[in-house]
Design a protein around this motif. Structure first.
Motif, PDB file in Angstrom:
ATOM      1  N   ARG A  56       0.830  -1.208   0.000  1.00 48.57           N
ATOM      2  CA  ARG A  56       0.000   0.000   0.000  1.00 48.57           C
ATOM      3  C   ARG A  56       0.871   1.267   0.000  1.00 48.57           C
ATOM      4  O   ARG A  56       0.609   2.214  -0.730  1.00 48.57           O
ATOM      5  CB  ARG A  56      -0.944   0.009   1.206  1.00 48.57           C
ATOM      6  N   ARG A  57       1.912   1.283   0.826  1.00 52.80           N
ATOM      7  CA  ARG A  57       2.796   2.447   0.902  1.00 52.80           C
ATOM      8  C   ARG A  57       3.510   2.676  -0.439  1.00 52.80           C
ATOM      9  O   ARG A  57       3.526   3.786  -0.972  1.00 52.80           O
ATOM     10  CB  ARG A  57       3.835   2.238   2.020  1.00 52.80           C
ATOM     11  N   GLU A  58       4.087   1.626  -0.985  1.00 57.69           N
ATOM     12  CA  GLU A  58       4.812   1.749  -2.247  1.00 57.69           C
ATOM     13  C   GLU A  58       3.888   2.177  -3.387  1.00 57.69           C
ATOM     14  O   GLU A  58       4.286   2.964  -4.243  1.00 57.69           O
ATOM     15  CB  GLU A  58       5.511   0.431  -2.597  1.00 57.69           C
ATOM     16  N   PHE A  59       2.664   1.663  -3.392  1.00 54.36           N
ATOM     17  CA  PHE A  59       1.724   2.026  -4.440  1.00 54.36           C
ATOM     18  C   PHE A  59       1.481   3.531  -4.438  1.00 54.36           C
ATOM     19  O   PHE A  59       1.534   4.188  -5.481  1.00 54.36           O
ATOM     20  CB  PHE A  59       0.403   1.267  -4.274  1.00 54.36           C
ATOM     21  N   ALA A  60       1.228   4.092  -3.256  1.00 58.60           N
ATOM     22  CA  ALA A  60       0.981   5.535  -3.151  1.00 58.60           C
ATOM     23  C   ALA A  60       2.223   6.336  -3.534  1.00 58.60           C
ATOM     24  O   ALA A  60       2.132   7.319  -4.275  1.00 58.60           O
ATOM     25  CB  ALA A  60       0.532   5.888  -1.737  1.00 58.60           C
ATOM     26  N   GLU A  61       3.400   5.914  -3.053  1.00 58.77           N
ATOM     27  CA  GLU A  61       4.631   6.645  -3.341  1.00 58.77           C
ATOM     28  C   GLU A  61       4.985   6.626  -4.827  1.00 58.77           C
ATOM     29  O   GLU A  61       5.431   7.631  -5.376  1.00 58.77           O
ATOM     30  CB  GLU A  61       5.804   6.044  -2.558  1.00 58.77           C
ATOM     31  N   GLU A  70     -10.367  -3.717  -1.111  1.00 54.76           N
ATOM     32  CA  GLU A  70      -9.736  -4.846  -0.451  1.00 54.76           C
ATOM     33  C   GLU A  70      -8.695  -5.471  -1.369  1.00 54.76           C
ATOM     34  O   GLU A  70      -8.931  -5.641  -2.568  1.00 54.76           O
ATOM     35  CB  GLU A  70     -10.809  -5.884  -0.093  1.00 54.76           C
ATOM     36  N   LEU A  71      -7.549  -5.821  -0.791  1.00 54.46           N
ATOM     37  CA  LEU A  71      -6.494  -6.460  -1.570  1.00 54.46           C
ATOM     38  C   LEU A  71      -6.718  -7.963  -1.624  1.00 54.46           C
ATOM     39  O   LEU A  71      -7.067  -8.590  -0.626  1.00 54.46           O
ATOM     40  CB  LEU A  71      -5.126  -6.163  -0.958  1.00 54.46           C
ATOM     41  N   ILE A  72      -6.508  -8.519  -2.803  1.00 55.05           N
ATOM     42  CA  ILE A  72      -6.613  -9.959  -3.021  1.00 55.05           C
ATOM     43  C   ILE A  72      -5.196 -10.528  -3.002  1.00 55.05           C
ATOM     44  O   ILE A  72      -4.364 -10.131  -3.821  1.00 55.05           O
ATOM     45  CB  ILE A  72      -7.277 -10.259  -4.382  1.00 55.05           C
ATOM     46  N   VAL A  90      -6.048  -5.652  -6.857  1.00 47.16           N
ATOM     47  CA  VAL A  90      -7.164  -4.822  -6.418  1.00 47.16           C
ATOM     48  C   VAL A  90      -7.952  -4.400  -7.649  1.00 47.16           C
ATOM     49  O   VAL A  90      -7.372  -4.067  -8.685  1.00 47.16           O
ATOM     50  CB  VAL A  90      -6.681  -3.586  -5.610  1.00 47.16           C
ATOM     51  N   ALA A  91      -9.277  -4.445  -7.548  1.00 44.18           N
ATOM     52  CA  ALA A  91     -10.127  -3.936  -8.623  1.00 44.18           C
ATOM     53  C   ALA A  91     -10.047  -2.416  -8.583  1.00 44.18           C
ATOM     54  O   ALA A  91     -10.265  -1.806  -7.532  1.00 44.18           O
ATOM     55  CB  ALA A  91     -11.570  -4.407  -8.428  1.00 44.18           C
ATOM     56  N   ALA A  92      -9.674  -1.811  -9.708  1.00 41.47           N
ATOM     57  CA  ALA A  92      -9.466  -0.360  -9.747  1.00 41.47           C
ATOM     58  C   ALA A  92      -9.537   0.124 -11.180  1.00 41.47           C
ATOM     59  O   ALA A  92      -9.541  -0.674 -12.120  1.00 41.47           O
ATOM     60  CB  ALA A  92      -8.113  -0.005  -9.144  1.00 41.47           C
TER      61      ALA A  92
END
Length: 157
Positions: A56-61, A70-72, A90-92
């Motif tokens: 989650r942190r790396e994705f945002a950065e 929700e993460l699968i 993640v569905a996005a």
């Protein structure tokens, strides 16, 4: 102990087809590479950090995007250099044009004494699953089949 990373593979359905969002690493070493060079958005775990928190942190950065949903879990793969990557999906539906990556500094050209900044990610693109198979770093290709299995198991459309 091998280096450990965690990352996220966004997916969506368009016109009945599964698409995944892959990113292209920035910097001069990757500039002219395409097939087998794309990746999920990932980064190394900090000490005492869980794989999900790191992903989650790396994705945002690395993207500048807000991660919702929700993460699968997609399990782990070992890349050619020995790094172990824990993957999540993640569905996005992100717009690659809005990518805003962080940067890293390195000496370039080599032995020049010049320090330059490069984006960690220089591009993002939605690929059909079959196209993504060709674009992804070979070890990460396992995440595609695991994603398809998870989607079928959860009836995610």
């Amino acid at each position: 102990m091998p280096r450990r990373s965690a990352g996220i593979l966004p997916f969506r359905h368009r016109g009945g087809n599964l698409e995944v969002l892959l990113v292209h690493p920035g910097g001069p070493f990757w500039r002219n590479r395409d097939e087998g060079a794309w990746s999920i958005v990932k980064g190394e775990l900090a000490p005492d950090e869980t794989p999900e928190a790191a992903a989650r942190r790396e994705f945002a950065e690395e993207t500048g995007w807000t991660l919702e949903g929700e993460l699968i879990p997609l399990g782990e793969v070992r890349q050619a250099g020995g790094k172990v990557v824990t993957g999540f999906a993640v569905a996005a539906d992100y717009d690659p044009e809005t990518l805003c990556s962080n940067t890293f500094d390195m000496e370039w050209p080599p032995r020049s004494g010049q320090i330059r900044a490069f984006p960690e990610i220089d591009g993002a693109h939605w690929f059909l699953a079959a196209q993504a198979e060709e674009k992804l770093i070979p070890a990460q290709r396992q995440f595609l089949s695991r994603l398809q299995t998870a989607i079928n198991g959860f009836n995610i459309k």
